[in-house]
Scaffold this motif. Structure first.
Motif, PDB file in Angstrom:
ATOM      1  N   LEU A  96       0.849  -1.197   0.000  1.00 21.20           N
ATOM      2  CA  LEU A  96       0.000   0.000   0.000  1.00 21.20           C
ATOM      3  C   LEU A  96       0.885   1.248   0.000  1.00 21.20           C
ATOM      4  CD1 LEU A  96      -3.029  -1.055   2.214  1.00 21.20           C
ATOM      5  CD2 LEU A  96      -2.387  -1.721  -0.094  1.00 21.20           C
ATOM      6  N   VAL A  97       1.107   1.753  -1.191  1.00 19.16           N
ATOM      7  CA  VAL A  97       2.021   2.882  -1.382  1.00 19.16           C
ATOM      8  C   VAL A  97       1.253   4.204  -1.413  1.00 19.16           C
ATOM      9  CG1 VAL A  97       4.028   3.650  -2.734  1.00 19.16           C
ATOM     10  CG2 VAL A  97       3.324   1.256  -2.844  1.00 19.16           C
ATOM     11  N   ALA A  98      -0.055   4.128  -1.596  1.00 17.90           N
ATOM     12  CA  ALA A  98      -0.849   5.352  -1.760  1.00 17.90           C
ATOM     13  C   ALA A  98      -0.735   6.268  -0.557  1.00 17.90           C
ATOM     14  CB  ALA A  98      -2.321   4.995  -1.988  1.00 17.90           C
ATOM     15  N   VAL A 100      -3.012   8.050   1.136  1.00 18.88           N
ATOM     16  CA  VAL A 100      -4.467   8.175   1.296  1.00 18.88           C
ATOM     17  C   VAL A 100      -4.757   9.419   2.143  1.00 18.88           C
ATOM     18  CG1 VAL A 100      -6.541   7.017   2.133  1.00 18.88           C
ATOM     19  CG2 VAL A 100      -4.609   5.646   1.289  1.00 18.88           C
ATOM     20  N   ASP A 102      -6.097  11.429   4.952  1.00 19.51           N
ATOM     21  CA  ASP A 102      -6.554  10.963   6.257  1.00 19.51           C
ATOM     22  C   ASP A 102      -7.980  11.422   6.553  1.00 19.51           C
ATOM     23  OD1 ASP A 102      -4.213   9.585   6.961  1.00 19.51           O
ATOM     24  OD2 ASP A 102      -3.225  11.468   7.492  1.00 19.51           O
ATOM     25  N   PRO A 129     -11.484   5.698   6.108  1.00 17.03           N
ATOM     26  CA  PRO A 129     -11.128   4.334   6.540  1.00 17.03           C
ATOM     27  C   PRO A 129      -9.633   4.091   6.351  1.00 17.03           C
ATOM     28  CG  PRO A 129     -12.289   4.288   4.423  1.00 17.03           C
ATOM     29  CD  PRO A 129     -12.373   5.707   4.942  1.00 17.03           C
ATOM     30  N   ASP A 130      -9.041   3.348   7.266  1.00 17.26           N
ATOM     31  CA  ASP A 130      -7.626   2.975   7.141  1.00 17.26           C
ATOM     32  C   ASP A 130      -7.559   1.654   6.383  1.00 17.26           C
ATOM     33  OD1 ASP A 130      -4.983   1.975   7.556  1.00 17.26           O
ATOM     34  OD2 ASP A 130      -4.777   3.358   9.245  1.00 17.26           O
ATOM     35  N   ILE A 131      -7.147   1.730   5.124  1.00 17.50           N
ATOM     36  CA  ILE A 131      -7.181   0.559   4.235  1.00 17.50           C
ATOM     37  C   ILE A 131      -6.178  -0.485   4.714  1.00 17.50           C
ATOM     38  CG2 ILE A 131      -6.860  -0.221   1.849  1.00 17.50           C
ATOM     39  CD1 ILE A 131      -7.559   2.759   1.037  1.00 17.50           C
ATOM     40  N   LEU A 132      -4.993  -0.039   5.115  1.00 17.65           N
ATOM     41  CA  LEU A 132      -3.940  -0.962   5.561  1.00 17.65           C
ATOM     42  C   LEU A 132      -4.346  -1.679   6.847  1.00 17.65           C
ATOM     43  CD1 LEU A 132      -1.086  -2.136   5.321  1.00 17.65           C
ATOM     44  CD2 LEU A 132      -0.205  -0.058   6.421  1.00 17.65           C
ATOM     45  N   GLY A 147       3.207  -1.747   4.210  1.00 16.06           N
ATOM     46  CA  GLY A 147       2.788  -0.347   4.171  1.00 16.06           C
ATOM     47  C   GLY A 147       3.966   0.548   3.870  1.00 16.06           C
ATOM     48  N   PHE A 148       3.679   1.756   3.453  1.00 15.18           N
ATOM     49  CA  PHE A 148       4.692   2.790   3.266  1.00 15.18           C
ATOM     50  C   PHE A 148       4.452   3.866   4.307  1.00 15.18           C
ATOM     51  CE2 PHE A 148       7.416   2.868  -0.624  1.00 15.18           C
ATOM     52  CZ  PHE A 148       7.254   1.544  -0.964  1.00 15.18           C
ATOM     53  N   ALA A 149       5.499   4.546   4.698  1.00 16.91           N
ATOM     54  CA  ALA A 149       5.316   5.659   5.625  1.00 16.91           C
ATOM     55  C   ALA A 149       6.202   6.816   5.200  1.00 16.91           C
ATOM     56  CB  ALA A 149       5.636   5.241   7.045  1.00 16.91           C
ATOM     57  N   ALA A 150       5.580   7.929   4.937  1.00 14.10           N
ATOM     58  CA  ALA A 150       6.306   9.159   4.626  1.00 14.10           C
ATOM     59  C   ALA A 150       6.389   9.954   5.920  1.00 14.10           C
ATOM     60  CB  ALA A 150       5.552   9.943   3.555  1.00 14.10           C
ATOM     61  N   LYS A 162       4.296   2.529  13.682  1.00 15.64           N
ATOM     62  CA  LYS A 162       3.275   2.315  12.657  1.00 15.64           C
ATOM     63  C   LYS A 162       3.128   0.826  12.338  1.00 15.64           C
ATOM     64  CE  LYS A 162       2.633   6.230  10.304  1.00 15.64           C
ATOM     65  NZ  LYS A 162       3.083   7.317   9.423  1.00 15.64           N
ATOM     66  N   ARG A 165       1.106  -0.627  15.113  1.00 16.78           N
ATOM     67  CA  ARG A 165      -0.269  -0.093  15.134  1.00 16.78           C
ATOM     68  C   ARG A 165      -1.105  -0.636  13.983  1.00 16.78           C
ATOM     69  NH1 ARG A 165      -1.426   4.982  13.196  1.00 16.78           N
ATOM     70  NH2 ARG A 165       0.743   5.628  13.377  1.00 16.78           N
ATOM     71  N   LYS A 166      -0.475  -0.793  12.811  1.00 15.72           N
ATOM     72  CA  LYS A 166      -1.229  -1.193  11.621  1.00 15.72           C
ATOM     73  C   LYS A 166      -1.363  -2.697  11.482  1.00 15.72           C
ATOM     74  CE  LYS A 166      -1.186   2.972   9.401  1.00 15.72           C
ATOM     75  NZ  LYS A 166      -2.268   3.602   8.646  1.00 15.72           N
TER      76      LYS A 166
HETATM   77  N1  CTP Z   1      -2.996   4.040   4.738  1.00 20.66           N
HETATM   78  C1  CTP Z   1      -4.168   3.455   4.328  1.00 20.66           C
HETATM   79  N2  CTP Z   1      -5.367   4.082   4.569  1.00 20.66           N
HETATM   80  C2  CTP Z   1      -5.389   5.266   5.208  1.00 20.66           C
HETATM   81  C3  CTP Z   1      -4.188   5.881   5.640  1.00 20.66           C
HETATM   82  C4  CTP Z   1      -2.996   5.231   5.372  1.00 20.66           C
HETATM   83  O1  CTP Z   1      -4.133   2.367   3.756  1.00 20.66           O
HETATM   84  N3  CTP Z   1      -6.556   5.851   5.438  1.00 20.66           N
HETATM   85  C5  CTP Z   1      -1.729   3.335   4.479  1.00 20.66           C
HETATM   86  C6  CTP Z   1      -0.809   4.035   3.512  1.00 20.66           C
HETATM   87  O2  CTP Z   1      -1.067   3.638   2.179  1.00 20.66           O
HETATM   88  C7  CTP Z   1       0.557   3.574   3.993  1.00 20.66           C
HETATM   89  C8  CTP Z   1       0.357   3.382   5.489  1.00 20.66           C
HETATM   90  O3  CTP Z   1      -1.041   3.244   5.692  1.00 20.66           O
HETATM   91  O4  CTP Z   1       0.892   2.322   3.463  1.00 20.66           O
HETATM   92  C9  CTP Z   1       0.889   4.455   6.342  1.00 20.66           C
HETATM   93  O5  CTP Z   1       0.302   5.682   5.980  1.00 20.66           O
HETATM   94  P1  CTP Z   1       0.575   6.940   6.876  1.00 20.66           P
HETATM   95  O6  CTP Z   1      -0.156   8.111   6.301  1.00 20.66           O
HETATM   96  O7  CTP Z   1       2.046   7.064   7.073  1.00 20.66           O
HETATM   97  O8  CTP Z   1      -0.070   6.468   8.263  1.00 20.66           O
HETATM   98  P2  CTP Z   1      -1.182   7.092   9.165  1.00 20.66           P
HETATM   99  O9  CTP Z   1      -1.695   5.991  10.025  1.00 20.66           O
HETATM  100  O10 CTP Z   1      -2.207   7.816   8.350  1.00 20.66           O
HETATM  101  O11 CTP Z   1      -0.383   8.078  10.107  1.00 20.66           O
HETATM  102  P3  CTP Z   1       0.015   9.652   9.952  1.00 20.66           P
HETATM  103  O12 CTP Z   1      -0.689  10.323  11.066  1.00 20.66           O
HETATM  104  O13 CTP Z   1       1.526   9.647  10.118  1.00 20.66           O
HETATM  105  O14 CTP Z   1      -0.418  10.136   8.600  1.00 20.66           O
END
Ligand code: CTP
Ligand code: CA
Length: 224
Positions: A96-98, A100, A102, A129-132, A147-150, A162, A165-166
């Motif tokens: 999951l590179v997107a 997304v 938040d 929704p948190d897809i991951l 997952g990817f994290a920027a 992360k 948590r994920k």
């Molecule tokens: N992701 C996802 N669905 C979301 C948010 C994030 O699937 N609603 C996935 C991203 O594609 C990525 C990973 O979760 O692979 C981490 O995303 P990131 O934005 O770093 O994590 P968050 O939990 O949203 O934390 P942050 O507060 O740092 O944005």
């Protein structure tokens, strides 16, 4: 040739990839977005197809060509991306590179929001929704979930938190403030850390297509 294909390491594997940003409508002409270009995710999709996988690429709104041999599903919003991921299951590997969004607006306007004599419109937000995290607890959870994290600071510590948590297997973390202050988002190079429960593997900055190939080779080793 058929003979050559038999030797491809991901032959017979289904790989699901999300890439790009999502756009969350505010009204018919405006949206919430982010700086993701989709380049890294598309490069990973290309590399997975080159290794013989059946690749399903769930792409947010980006103007990039579809890599050869990849099945592309275009979406706009996080909720559309979640639905497309669900429809593409099962998969052996999901990456999951997107980036997304938040949040989306709690109630997007049906008509263009107009200026009204100095009264500022308020955007009420609600969480997407948190897809991951959803995939991690799904009965059809892929064998390898990545997952990817920027991040802009404390990259490895945030990535380790992360990962826990994920509930995924690996987090590919990158510092989007970038080497020498260059921007990774939209750029062509990427320096990543592969964070797993066994430790951290840090790679030097490489062009995104080389990061993609190296990552897919590591994935092929892991699911072999
Ligand atoms: N992701 C996802 N669905 C979301 C948010 C994030 O699937 N609603 C996935 C991203 O594609 C990525 C990973 O979760 O692979 C981490 O995303 P990131 O934005 O770093 O994590 P968050 O939990 O949203 O934390 P942050 O507060 O740092 O944005
Ligand atoms: Ca986020």
């Amino acid at each position: 040739s058929l003979r050559a294909r038999e030797h491809l390491p991901l032959q017979g594997k289904r790989v699901l990839i999300t890439a790009g940003p999502t756009h969350e409508p505010i009204d018919p002409v405006r949206y919430i977005a982010n700086r993701s270009s989709g380049k890294q995710g598309f490069a990973i999709a290309a590399a997975a197809a080159e290794l013989g996988a059946e690749v399903h690429l769930i792409a947010g709104p980006v103007q990039l060509p579809t890599p050869t041999g990849v099945h592309r599903h275009n979406v706009e919003t996080a909720r559309e991306m979640a639905a497309a991921v669900d429809a593409a299951l099962p998969a052996d590997v999901a990456i999951l590179v997107a980036a997304v969004a938040d949040w989306r607006t709690a109630d997007s306007a049906q008509q263009k929001i107009k200026k009204t004599g100095g009264v500022l419109p308020a955007l009420r937000l609600t969480e997407n929704p948190d897809i991951l995290a959803g995939l991690a607890t799904d009965a059809r959870r892929p064998e390898l979930l990545i997952g990817f994290a920027a991040e802009t600071e404390n990259v490895i510590a945030h990535a380790q938190a992360k990962l826990a948590r994920k509930g995924c297997d690996w987090i590919v973390a990158n510092d989007v403030s970038g080497p020498n202050g260059q921007s990774v988002m939209g750029g062509s190079d990427n320096a990543v850390h592969i964070v797993t429960r066994d430790g951290v593997e840090s790679w030097d900055s490489l062009p995104k297509d080389q990061v993609a190939r190296k990552l897919m080779e590591k994935i092929a080793d892991a699911v072999r």
